[in-house]
Design an enzyme around this catalytic site. Structure first.
Site, PDB file in Angstrom:
ATOM      1  N   HIS A  52       1.004  -1.098  -0.076  1.00  0.00           N
ATOM      2  CA  HIS A  52       0.068   0.077   0.105  1.00  0.00           C
ATOM      3  C   HIS A  52       0.647   1.082  -0.183  1.00  0.00           C
ATOM      4  O   HIS A  52       2.111   1.183   0.109  1.00  0.00           O
ATOM      5  CB  HIS A  52      -1.075   0.071   1.368  1.00  0.00           C
ATOM      6  CG  HIS A  52      -0.150   0.039   2.444  1.00  0.00           C
ATOM      7  ND1 HIS A  52       0.362   0.931   2.924  1.00  0.00           N
ATOM      8  CD2 HIS A  52      -0.225  -1.292   3.412  1.00  0.00           C
ATOM      9  CE1 HIS A  52       1.106   0.578   4.271  1.00  0.00           C
ATOM     10  NE2 HIS A  52       0.595  -0.868   4.520  1.00  0.00           N
TER      11      HIS A  52
HETATM   12  P1  TYD Z   1      -1.342  -2.417   7.895  1.00  0.00           P
HETATM   13  O1  TYD Z   1      -0.931  -1.176   7.813  1.00  0.00           O
HETATM   14  O2  TYD Z   1      -2.358  -2.686   6.558  1.00  0.00           O
HETATM   15  O3  TYD Z   1      -0.434  -3.598   8.017  1.00  0.00           O
HETATM   16  P2  TYD Z   1       1.164  -3.865   7.187  1.00  0.00           P
HETATM   17  O4  TYD Z   1       1.176  -2.729   5.988  1.00  0.00           O
HETATM   18  O5  TYD Z   1       2.045  -3.935   8.015  1.00  0.00           O
HETATM   19  O6  TYD Z   1       0.698  -5.126   6.325  1.00  0.00           O
HETATM   20  O7  TYD Z   1      -2.374  -2.791   9.163  1.00  0.00           O
HETATM   21  C1  TYD Z   1      -2.560  -3.946   9.618  1.00  0.00           C
HETATM   22  C2  TYD Z   1      -4.109  -3.816  10.400  1.00  0.00           C
HETATM   23  O8  TYD Z   1      -3.804  -3.057  11.520  1.00  0.00           O
HETATM   24  C3  TYD Z   1      -5.146  -3.008   9.736  1.00  0.00           C
HETATM   25  O9  TYD Z   1      -6.266  -3.534  10.169  1.00  0.00           O
HETATM   26  C4  TYD Z   1      -4.868  -1.477  10.360  1.00  0.00           C
HETATM   27  C5  TYD Z   1      -4.472  -1.769  11.787  1.00  0.00           C
HETATM   28  N1  TYD Z   1      -3.518  -1.192  12.312  1.00  0.00           N
HETATM   29  C6  TYD Z   1      -3.635  -0.146  13.333  1.00  0.00           C
HETATM   30  O10 TYD Z   1      -4.889  -0.037  13.872  1.00  0.00           O
HETATM   31  N2  TYD Z   1      -2.669   0.906  13.714  1.00  0.00           N
HETATM   32  C7  TYD Z   1      -1.749   0.720  13.166  1.00  0.00           C
HETATM   33  O11 TYD Z   1      -0.922   1.957  13.604  1.00  0.00           O
HETATM   34  C8  TYD Z   1      -1.486   0.183  12.107  1.00  0.00           C
HETATM   35  C9  TYD Z   1      -0.009   0.557  11.447  1.00  0.00           C
HETATM   36  C10 TYD Z   1      -2.241  -0.640  11.595  1.00  0.00           C
END
Ligand code: TYD
Length: 137
Positions: A52
């Site tokens: 993303h």
């Molecule tokens: P995401 O940023 O998509 O993870 P990655 O990029 O590491 O694969 O986040 C995964 C899940 O965690 C998503 O449901 C959002 C949640 N999240 C939070 O609630 N707070 C945060 O600070 C982060 C980074 C993610």
């Protein structure tokens, strides 16, 4: 912002017989104030994270233990960083597509971010990301 704005930043390392100490000051070692810290751990072998971009968020990614790769793509160029030391990190500017893979067992990825969590700041679809880049120009 182009991929060339993203870069490896070496952090201070205070070494003595008791071990090493490294610190990060927002606005000093990294070009933003730190509003949030989160970390990835217990990542199963073969798992990928990220895939993303963020519209406005600045981030700094450190490998605290083990190793992993951080792939950055700005829509026209791509760069892969291998992270395996905790005294440097990668500054990731806004509007950069990122992908994390190659996690070793026991890898810990710590991310410092310029804002609290906001799902509206995410672009999770590649085609939407490319469209957003065109609108920025
Ligand atoms: P995401 O940023 O998509 O993870 P990655 O990029 O590491 O694969 O986040 C995964 C899940 O965690 C998503 O449901 C959002 C949640 N999240 C939070 O609630 N707070 C945060 O600070 C982060 C980074 C993610």
């Amino acid at each position: 912002m182009p991929l060339s704005d993203c870069r490896q930043i070496e952090l201070p390392k205070i070494a003595d017989q008791r071990g090493n100490l490294t610190f990060v000051e927002g606005g000093n070692h990294i070009p933003f104030d730190i509003k949030r810290v989160y970390y990835l751990y217990d990542v199963p072998g073969g798992s990928d994270r990220g895939a993303h971009a963020h519209k406005n968020l600045h981030q700094f990614v450190i490998c605290m233990s083990g190793s992993f790769d951080l792939l950055l793509n700005d829509g026209s160029a791509e760069r892969r960083f291998h992270l395996n030391r905790s005294y440097y990190g990668i500054y990731v500017c806004p509007m950069m597509w990122r992908y994390l893979d190659n996690f070793s067992s026991g890898a810990v990825c710590m991310v410092m971010a310029s804002a609290v969590y906001d799902e509206n700041d995410y672009i999770r679809d590649w085609d939407a990301y490319v469209d957003a880049l065109k609108q920025d120009v």
